[in-house]
Design an enzyme around this catalytic site. Structure first.
Site, mmCIF file in Angstrom:
data_model
loop_
_atom_site.group_PDB
_atom_site.id
_atom_site.type_symbol
_atom_site.label_atom_id
_atom_site.label_comp_id
_atom_site.label_asym_id
_atom_site.label_seq_id
_atom_site.Cartn_x
_atom_site.Cartn_y
_atom_site.Cartn_z
ATOM 1 N N HIS A 63 0.865 -1.190 0.000
ATOM 2 C CA HIS A 63 0.000 0.000 0.000
ATOM 3 C C HIS A 63 0.897 1.234 0.000
ATOM 4 C CE1 HIS A 63 -3.163 2.801 1.123
ATOM 5 N NE2 HIS A 63 -4.001 1.864 0.745
ATOM 6 N N ASP B 191 -7.876 -5.422 -0.037
ATOM 7 C CA ASP B 191 -8.346 -6.259 -1.156
ATOM 8 C C ASP B 191 -8.024 -7.726 -0.997
ATOM 9 O OD1 ASP B 191 -7.399 -3.416 -2.815
ATOM 10 O OD2 ASP B 191 -9.454 -4.193 -2.867
HETATM 11 C C1 SDX Z 1 -6.030 0.198 -2.978
HETATM 12 O O1 SDX Z 1 -4.355 4.680 -1.988
HETATM 13 C C2 SDX Z 1 -5.314 4.037 -1.425
HETATM 14 O O2 SDX Z 1 -5.765 4.354 -0.353
HETATM 15 C C3 SDX Z 1 -5.823 2.889 -2.216
HETATM 16 C C4 SDX Z 1 -6.846 2.029 -1.503
HETATM 17 C C5 SDX Z 1 -8.142 2.761 -1.272
HETATM 18 O O3 SDX Z 1 -8.878 2.377 -0.330
HETATM 19 O O4 SDX Z 1 -8.466 3.668 -2.077
HETATM 20 O O5 SDX Z 1 -6.343 1.591 -0.269
HETATM 21 C C6 SDX Z 1 -7.202 0.804 -2.337
HETATM 22 O O6 SDX Z 1 -5.728 0.556 -4.077
HETATM 23 C C7 SDX Z 1 -5.223 -0.821 -2.218
HETATM 24 C C8 SDX Z 1 -4.012 -1.324 -3.035
HETATM 25 C C9 SDX Z 1 -4.552 -2.401 -3.981
HETATM 26 N N1 SDX Z 1 -3.486 -2.728 -4.976
HETATM 27 C C10 SDX Z 1 -2.899 -3.940 -4.916
HETATM 28 O O7 SDX Z 1 -3.061 -4.790 -4.044
HETATM 29 C C11 SDX Z 1 -1.959 -4.193 -6.091
HETATM 30 C C12 SDX Z 1 -0.663 -4.807 -5.578
HETATM 31 N N2 SDX Z 1 0.066 -3.766 -4.796
HETATM 32 C C13 SDX Z 1 0.945 -2.938 -5.494
HETATM 33 O O8 SDX Z 1 0.993 -2.866 -6.842
HETATM 34 C C14 SDX Z 1 1.584 -1.832 -4.694
HETATM 35 O O9 SDX Z 1 1.879 -2.323 -3.448
HETATM 36 C C15 SDX Z 1 0.807 -0.533 -4.579
HETATM 37 C C16 SDX Z 1 0.514 0.009 -5.934
HETATM 38 C C17 SDX Z 1 -0.422 -0.733 -3.812
HETATM 39 C C18 SDX Z 1 1.683 0.438 -3.824
HETATM 40 O O10 SDX Z 1 2.863 0.510 -4.498
HETATM 41 P P1 SDX Z 1 3.987 1.551 -4.074
HETATM 42 O O11 SDX Z 1 3.846 1.978 -2.662
HETATM 43 O O12 SDX Z 1 4.021 2.597 -5.123
HETATM 44 O O13 SDX Z 1 5.251 0.701 -4.084
HETATM 45 P P2 SDX Z 1 6.160 0.505 -5.345
HETATM 46 O O14 SDX Z 1 5.277 0.146 -6.529
HETATM 47 O O15 SDX Z 1 7.068 1.663 -5.462
HETATM 48 O O16 SDX Z 1 6.985 -0.808 -4.932
HETATM 49 C C19 SDX Z 1 8.028 -0.720 -3.918
HETATM 50 C C20 SDX Z 1 8.733 -2.057 -3.977
HETATM 51 C C21 SDX Z 1 9.103 -2.488 -5.400
HETATM 52 O O17 SDX Z 1 10.169 -3.367 -5.301
HETATM 53 P P3 SDX Z 1 11.702 -2.760 -5.554
HETATM 54 O O18 SDX Z 1 11.622 -1.881 -6.796
HETATM 55 O O19 SDX Z 1 11.994 -1.970 -4.285
HETATM 56 O O20 SDX Z 1 12.549 -3.964 -5.721
HETATM 57 O O21 SDX Z 1 7.837 -3.087 -3.486
HETATM 58 C C22 SDX Z 1 7.569 -3.982 -4.536
HETATM 59 C C23 SDX Z 1 7.913 -3.298 -5.835
HETATM 60 O O22 SDX Z 1 8.224 -4.247 -6.822
HETATM 61 N N3 SDX Z 1 6.136 -4.283 -4.438
HETATM 62 C C24 SDX Z 1 5.629 -5.494 -4.549
HETATM 63 C C25 SDX Z 1 4.262 -5.333 -4.336
HETATM 64 N N4 SDX Z 1 3.972 -4.041 -4.113
HETATM 65 C C26 SDX Z 1 5.155 -3.389 -4.196
HETATM 66 N N5 SDX Z 1 6.209 -6.705 -4.796
HETATM 67 C C27 SDX Z 1 5.367 -7.755 -4.840
HETATM 68 N N6 SDX Z 1 4.008 -7.684 -4.621
HETATM 69 C C28 SDX Z 1 3.445 -6.488 -4.386
HETATM 70 N N7 SDX Z 1 2.139 -6.415 -4.192
#
Ligand code: SDX
Length: 397
Positions: free
Chosen positions: A273, A331
């Site tokens: 998140h 989720d």
């Molecule tokens: C919602 O904003 C809100 O409030 C949203 C929400 C709401 O109520 O409105 O809460 C609802 O959208 C919840 C989130 C639902 N999305 C998912 O579950 C999709 C999977 N999660 C991600 O794609 C991700 O965690 C985000 C988009 C939610 C957040 O991403 P960030 O904070 O921008 O983190 P990032 O993409 O910069 O990743 C940081 C690191 C990366 O690795 P490195 O580059 O450091 O090696 O963490 C890794 C990413 O690859 N990473 C994950 C991951 N999420 C981030 N690796 C594996 N699985 C994941 N889910």
């Protein structure tokens, strides 16, 4: 280069915006609507009452609660023209495409609520809010009926918000669907937990559109489109698709996690998140209610349940996820509950939109009411070519 969009004159281009609706502490895993902890609302309140709180700022008094419920009931049906509009979409149209189009179309069917003059639109705000909250539910259910080649059902004036939704979705011509208390409660809780979430992607989209003076329906329609993205509201569907893929591959989650960690596989949907760098408090609540409903909602026999629990168990102790502060978000478990209720995966994000409608409405009003409001106008850092002269066609290689 923070990427923040500025809604308030006072914040210049440095920060975000002022809001008194929802408070989140991502490190501590705190979520409050208008000061009330989400845990207390989950235990004592319901979606309709929480929607009133999010929109009006206070818990409703008995008369206010009755008036709000009556407004929602009166606004449950949709006009014949909109029924035709919905049933003329392709049968396999994604429900989110139908929903965003239909929410925008409400502005055409209720022009007195959608003048694109905020002063005027605010005078009709209570009616517009009731139209949006009540009809998003009816439109969603009608879309499901079209997707499945079934005739429309019509709202029952004596049914509650969730009971009416389940009736609109699942009643058949000779077999009215009467939901059990457990199913209605599970749906109520799901919607309540999604009611608002500060300045997330879709809410910021609603506020961006609102800042141009656009009406409520045009603004929430834009929010529906942002929510559709798999990284945002589409994640609940992506969780089930991920679990199903792991199940079909005969994996127990171990291979999937290994692939996610070395960047060769998909992300672990339902994890991580932008704000919560600890357990999403909504995930905790939904998981607890989920375990309470294992028997009544017959979730125990769902093969995806074991995989979900294995993924969570491994991820919570694996350095890749722990070091990146990746914990289950709202989720991760919500899809399993909706699956148990019988809601198809392609409707999961629509359910999120129904839950988030009160938040979008409250945040739209925050913009519309702000006398200092200026149109959102993000800036950029230009990285393109420097100035150069035009090259006539004959001189281009
Ligand atoms: C919602 O904003 C809100 O409030 C949203 C929400 C709401 O109520 O409105 O809460 C609802 O959208 C919840 C989130 C639902 N999305 C998912 O579950 C999709 C999977 N999660 C991600 O794609 C991700 O965690 C985000 C988009 C939610 C957040 O991403 P960030 O904070 O921008 O983190 P990032 O993409 O910069 O990743 C940081 C690191 C990366 O690795 P490195 O580059 O450091 O090696 O963490 C890794 C990413 O690859 N990473 C994950 C991951 N999420 C981030 N690796 C594996 N699985 C994941 N889910």
């Amino acid at each position: 280069d923070t990427g923040y969009i500025t809604f308030d004159e006072g914040y210049g281009n440095t920060g975000s915006c002022l809001s008194d609706i929802t408070y989140i502490d991502g490190e501590a895993g705190i979520l409050r609507y208008r000061g009330y902890p989400i845990e207390q609302l989950a235990e004592h309140s319901g979606f309709v009452e929480t929607a009133y709180l999010v929109i009006h700022g206070e818990l409703p008094k008995p008369r206010e609660r009755m008036t709000f419920a009556r407004l929602l009931s009166e606004n449950a049906p949709i006009r014949q023209g909109m029924l035709r509009f919905i049933e003329n979409f392709p049968r396999d149209a994604h429900p989110m495409a139908v929903l965003s189009a239909s929410m925008n179309a409400l502005g055409a069917y209720y022009p007195h609520l959608a003048s694109n003059n905020h002063q005027n639109d605010l005078e009709h705000f209570d009616e517009a809010a009731a139209v949006a909250i009540s009809k998003v539910r009816t439109i969603a259910a009608h879309t499901y009926r079209v997707n499945n080649g079934k005739p429309f059902n019509y709202p029952r004036p004596n049914f509650g918000y969730c009971e009416n939704f389940l009736h609109l979705m699942f009643s058949e011509p000779y077999n009215e669907y009467i939901s059990t208390a457990e199913v209605a409660q599970a749906l109520n809780l799901f919607l309540l937990l999604h009611a608002d979430h500060e300045q997330n992607c879709s809410t910021s989209t609603v506020k961006m559109v609102a800042s141009a003076g656009a009406n409520l329906f045009a603004s929430v329609s834009a929010g529906v489109n942002a929510l559709w993205g798999p990284l945002h509201g589409g994640a609940n569907a992506a969780v089930i698709e991920m679990l199903q893929k792991i199940h079909n591959d005969g994996d127990d989650g171990t291979r999937f996690i290994a692939a996610a960690k070395d960047g060769k596989g998909d992300r672990l949907m339902g994890f991580g998140h932008r704000v919560y760098k600890n357990y999403d408090p909504r995930a905790k609540i939904i998981k607890a209610s989920f375990y309470r409903a294992l028997d009544s909602l017959n979730i125990k026999n769902d093969p995806l349940l074991d995989i979900a629990m294995k993924l969570e168990e491994v991820a919570l102790h694996d350095d890749y996820f722990v070091s990146r502060k990746l914990y289950p978000n709202v989720d991760f478990y919500s899809g399993l509950i909706m699956r148990a209720i019988g809601i198809p995966v392609n409707m999961f994000t629509v359910m999120f939109a129904i839950g988030r409608m009160p938040g979008w409405i409250a945040q739209w009003r925050e913009i519309a009411q702000n006398p200092k409001m200026k149109i959102a106008r993000p800036r950029q850092i230009y990285t393109g070519p420097q100035i150069r002269d035009y090259v006539p066609m004959e001189k281009r290689a």
